[in-house]
Design an enzyme around this catalytic site. Structure first.
Site, PDB file in Angstrom:
ATOM      1  N   GLU A  44      42.978 113.148  27.607  1.00  0.00           N
ATOM      2  CA  GLU A  44      41.723 113.863  27.379  1.00  0.00           C
ATOM      3  C   GLU A  44      41.997 115.156  26.634  1.00  0.00           C
ATOM      4  O   GLU A  44      42.876 115.931  27.019  1.00  0.00           O
ATOM      5  CB  GLU A  44      41.038 114.174  28.716  1.00  0.00           C
ATOM      6  CG  GLU A  44      39.742 114.932  28.508  1.00  0.00           C
ATOM      7  CD  GLU A  44      38.916 115.085  29.773  1.00  0.00           C
ATOM      8  OE1 GLU A  44      39.439 114.835  30.872  1.00  0.00           O
ATOM      9  OE2 GLU A  44      37.743 115.468  29.643  1.00  0.00           O
ATOM     10  N   CYS A 242      34.492 114.078  28.320  1.00  0.00           N
ATOM     11  CA  CYS A 242      33.175 114.518  27.837  1.00  0.00           C
ATOM     12  C   CYS A 242      33.161 114.860  26.349  1.00  0.00           C
ATOM     13  O   CYS A 242      32.085 114.866  25.742  1.00  0.00           O
ATOM     14  CB  CYS A 242      32.690 115.698  28.657  1.00  0.00           C
ATOM     15  SG  CYS A 242      32.437 115.268  30.380  1.00  0.00           S
ATOM     16  N   ASN A 373      31.274 107.436  27.890  1.00  0.00           N
ATOM     17  CA  ASN A 373      32.320 107.956  28.769  1.00  0.00           C
ATOM     18  C   ASN A 373      31.860 107.996  30.217  1.00  0.00           C
ATOM     19  O   ASN A 373      32.305 107.217  31.043  1.00  0.00           O
ATOM     20  CB  ASN A 373      32.737 109.348  28.306  1.00  0.00           C
ATOM     21  CG  ASN A 373      33.541 110.087  29.365  1.00  0.00           C
ATOM     22  OD1 ASN A 373      34.527 109.556  29.862  1.00  0.00           O
ATOM     23  ND2 ASN A 373      33.094 111.276  29.742  1.00  0.00           N
ATOM     24  N   GLU A 374      30.941 108.889  30.478  1.00  0.00           N
ATOM     25  CA  GLU A 374      30.539 109.103  31.879  1.00  0.00           C
ATOM     26  C   GLU A 374      29.021 109.182  31.918  1.00  0.00           C
ATOM     27  O   GLU A 374      28.439 110.204  32.290  1.00  0.00           O
ATOM     28  CB  GLU A 374      31.177 110.399  32.375  1.00  0.00           C
ATOM     29  CG  GLU A 374      31.171 110.550  33.862  1.00  0.00           C
ATOM     30  CD  GLU A 374      31.854 111.850  34.290  1.00  0.00           C
ATOM     31  OE1 GLU A 374      31.370 112.933  33.916  1.00  0.00           O
ATOM     32  OE2 GLU A 374      32.872 111.774  35.010  1.00  0.00           O
TER      33      GLU A 374
HETATM   34  O1  AHR Z   1      38.426 115.061  33.267  1.00  0.00           O
HETATM   35  C1  AHR Z   1      37.496 116.071  33.207  1.00  0.00           C
HETATM   36  C2  AHR Z   1      36.096 115.539  33.009  1.00  0.00           C
HETATM   37  O2  AHR Z   1      35.712 114.868  34.165  1.00  0.00           O
HETATM   38  C3  AHR Z   1      35.913 114.503  31.947  1.00  0.00           C
HETATM   39  O3  AHR Z   1      35.705 115.052  30.713  1.00  0.00           O
HETATM   40  C4  AHR Z   1      34.701 113.761  32.384  1.00  0.00           C
HETATM   41  O4  AHR Z   1      34.710 112.435  31.940  1.00  0.00           O
HETATM   42  C5  AHR Z   1      34.707 113.942  33.880  1.00  0.00           C
HETATM   43  O5  AHR Z   1      33.531 114.490  34.307  1.00  0.00           O
END
Ligand code: AHR
Length: 656
Positions: A44, A242, A373-374
């Site tokens: 990341e 993110c 992603n999320e």
């Molecule tokens: O890993 C930190 C953050 O945690 C990432 O960007 C996101 O995918 C999750 O909320």
């Protein structure tokens, strides 16, 4: 007398065998094949992981593209008799044509002894004694300036210096030299001084250590990639997180802008730059020197399956939650199709040809792609459905990873899973940043998951010693031990858990935004946390076949604070046990095996500390680190011992 003897056995026998347990392993049946992707890496771009981290460029804001164009640069001038002698100045200019690298700097010097341009690096420049550094610079329009003197400095101390002659040419030319350092510094700076008086235009001012990973010019930081190699990862997920989504759609990660020649990759403000008030990081930008080509190459180097994650037309839902309208999603979906072509097609295709021109004619053989992603909620499901339809039509062999949002349970999670099941999704990504206790209590999380539904990617997890995003979080032994306990549950459920990765991966000690993290580094060195060693112990002992293991007749999910799993490695003919003792007492285990006999030598890797609060650090990088040993072991008479607060991997050679 008879009663006395009975009394003796009833009272004392439990006391005698306290702390003693029986392990029963059935090696006659394979419960599940363990996916080669079981333990992997989530890369990341956070905490200076890319620029200022694994990407070995040492000059921050090398092409003046930051919002504050001179951020990272200073122009110290000497003062005489209290006056600034106005011996030089600089201006930021835009190129005439529209191009990704939009700006350059024009330096005007009237007194060459009195003007310099200094770059502070990424919270300093780490310089090692006798190491060689490759310097390069683009220059044009040199009028009256005949040479640039490049020095590495640490306060008043000069660490290295070289002189570059510049031709009086109006075209942009790249000039290069190498500097060998005479001394070490953690926070050096780069200084440019000019010979002559006049003006010169400069851009792409760059400095790399020559000793990069695999010796690649302008490549990756060797020590950091070596930590990744140590994990023996089955996959590499990239580039986030993110940042994939972006704070706004305009600022999302667009892979096409991260390939091609380095000087033509358009920089982007990193979303983590302003995310937390407690960690403002105005100097965190993405130069994309580490772009999608380099990520694929890194996956290949690590022997890991590449797994890019793409935005799905939804900006981060914790930020603007901006949505691309459904009827305007084509551009986003096309990005996914083109990425597959870039990774897998031959040079007769547009994108395959681009990859070939970048030096990799052989396809990267990408099998997985993540969409979103999320994300959570109905808008995600609508968008995922459209992506899935088009991707599968053209590339039915590509496995699509979907997501279940930021939490391990609750409404978002339940909704996501139930909708993704209806869509026959293949793999669902789950994220959990929870307390150490949660990890211990959730070692049985997957035991009752639906075996007919999608498979699981435990894609982001890490125990939080204080709480999610809390800056006081520590990568301590309790967190790591609890993750080790939880991971026995991933392994025991290898029939549905296909992938897993700790998150985030990397953090600069002076420039982090998020704690906890797997590997920490400063400008010169790096270390693995106890959690890192847990990951390596799993990654290097994944095995091929899951076996049934019982402790005292039960699945080992925390009774007596013991957790366990067992696998066979049919490639190496080994039986591998993973045992976690989260209690403050030693434990002993007898070993009963069905369907296999073991050789008389036991290889062990032990990770242990008596202090749950213990951490590794730059100063004490190996405070908690695995210890390897081998012992004679007679299965009929010997006991397997576990120290308090310990995680062990135990290996035996086997014959069936
Ligand atoms: O890993 C930190 C953050 O945690 C990432 O960007 C996101 O995918 C999750 O909320």
């Amino acid at each position: 007398m008879k009663y006395k003897i009975l009394y003796f056995f009833t009272i004392l026998t439990p006391l005698l065998v306290m702390g003693q347990h029986e392990i029963l392993i059935d090696a006659s049946k394979t419960k599940a094949k363990i996916a080669s992707t079981m333990y992997g890496i989530f890369f990341e771009d956070i905490n200076f992981a890319a620029d200022g981290g694994i990407y070995a460029e040492l000059i921050k804001n090398r092409s003046f593209e930051f919002d504050e164009p001179k951020l990272g640069w200073t122009e110290p001038q000497t003062y005489q008799y209290g006056f600034n002698r106005q011996s030089g100045e600089s201006q930021i200019l835009r190129y005439n044509q529209l191009r990704p690298n939009k700006r350059f700097i024009r330096v005007q010097v009237s007194d060459d002894t009195n003007y310099s341009l200094v770059n502070e690096g990424f919270r300093g420049i780490g310089i090692k004694t006798k190491a060689t550094y490759d310097f390069s610079i683009s220059a044009s329009n040199a009028r009256g300036i005949s040479a640039i003197v490049i020095s590495l400095i640490d306060g008043d101390k000069e660490l290295a210096s070289e002189r570059l002659e510049i031709s009086p040419n109006s075209d942009w030319n790249t000039y290069e030299t190498a500097l060998v350092a005479y001394a070490e510094a953690q926070k050096a700076q780069l200084k440019l001084e000019f010979e002559g008086s006049g003006e010169i235009d400069l851009d792409m001012i760059s400095l790399f250590p020559q000793n990069t990973y695999k010796g690649r010019k302008k490549g990756l930081r060797k020590d950091i990639v070596e930590w990744l190699e140590g994990m023996n990862p089955g996959f590499l997920r990239f580039p986030g997180g993110c940042i994939v989504e972006g704070r706004t759609l305009e600022k999302r990660y667009q892979w096409k802008k991260t390939i091609g020649t380095i000087d033509m990759r358009e920089s982007l403000i990193n979303r983590w730059n302003t995310e937390f008030n407690h960690r403002p990081t105005p100097d965190y930008f993405q130069s994309f020197g580490l772009g999608f080509f380099e990520y694929f190459q890194l996956a290949e180097d690590l022997g890991a399956e590449p797994m890019p994650i793409l935005g799905c037309g939804m900006a981060c839902q914790f930020n603007t939650a901006e949505l691309a309208p459904l009827d305007e999603l084509d551009e986003y979906i096309q990005d996914a199709l083109d990425l597959i072509e870039f990774a897998n097609a031959d040079e007769t295709t547009y994108w395959g040809n681009l990859r070939t021109q970048m030096g990799h004619p052989k396809p990267f053989d990408m099998k997985y792609i993540g969409i979103g992603n999320e994300q959570w909620g109905p808008e995600y499901i609508k968008r995922f459905t459209l992506f899935e339809k088009v991707i599968k039509e053209k590339y039915p062999e590509i496995i699509i990873v979907s997501g279940s949002g930021p939490f391990p349970d609750g409404d978002f999670f339940d909704y996501g899973w139930s909708e993704l099941k209806k869509l026959n999704a293949e793999i669902v990504d789950e994220h959990f940043y929870q307390t150490p206790n949660w990890f211990r209590e959730n070692a049985d999380r997957y035991d009752n998951y639906d075996r007919n539904g999608p498979q699981v990617f435990a894609g982001e997890y890490a125990a939080q010693s204080v709480g999610t995003t809390n800056p006081e979080n520590k990568n301590n032994w309790e967190c790591a031990l609890s993750e080790a306990a939880f991971m026995t549950g991933l392994e025991r459920n290898a029939d549905i858990v296909r992938m897993s990765s700790y998150a985030p991966l990397l953090a600069h000690v002076d420039a982090w935004q998020w704690k906890t993290d797997l590997i920490w580094f400063d400008n010169l060195t790096s270390f693995g946390t106890p959690s890192y060693y847990v990951q390596t112990m799993y990654g290097n002992n994944a095995g091929t076949d899951l076996l049934n293991l019982l402790i005292d007749g039960n699945q080992a999910v925390g009774q007596n604070e013991v957790y366990g799993s067992a696998v066979k490695d049919i490639k190496n003919n080994e039986l591998i046990l993973k045992l976690v003792n989260t209690s403050d007492e030693s434990k002993s285990f007898s070993l009963n095996l069905n369907g296999v006999s073991i050789h008389t030598v036991m290889e062990r890797i032990d990770l242990q500390s008596d202090e749950l609060d213990d951490e590794n650090s730059i100063e004490h990088p190996m405070k908690i680190a695995p210890k390897t040993s081998s012992h004679p072991f007679n299965v009929n008479s010997d006991q397997l011992k576990m120290a308090p607060y310990s995680f062990s991997v135990v290996r035996f050679k086997i014959s069936s």
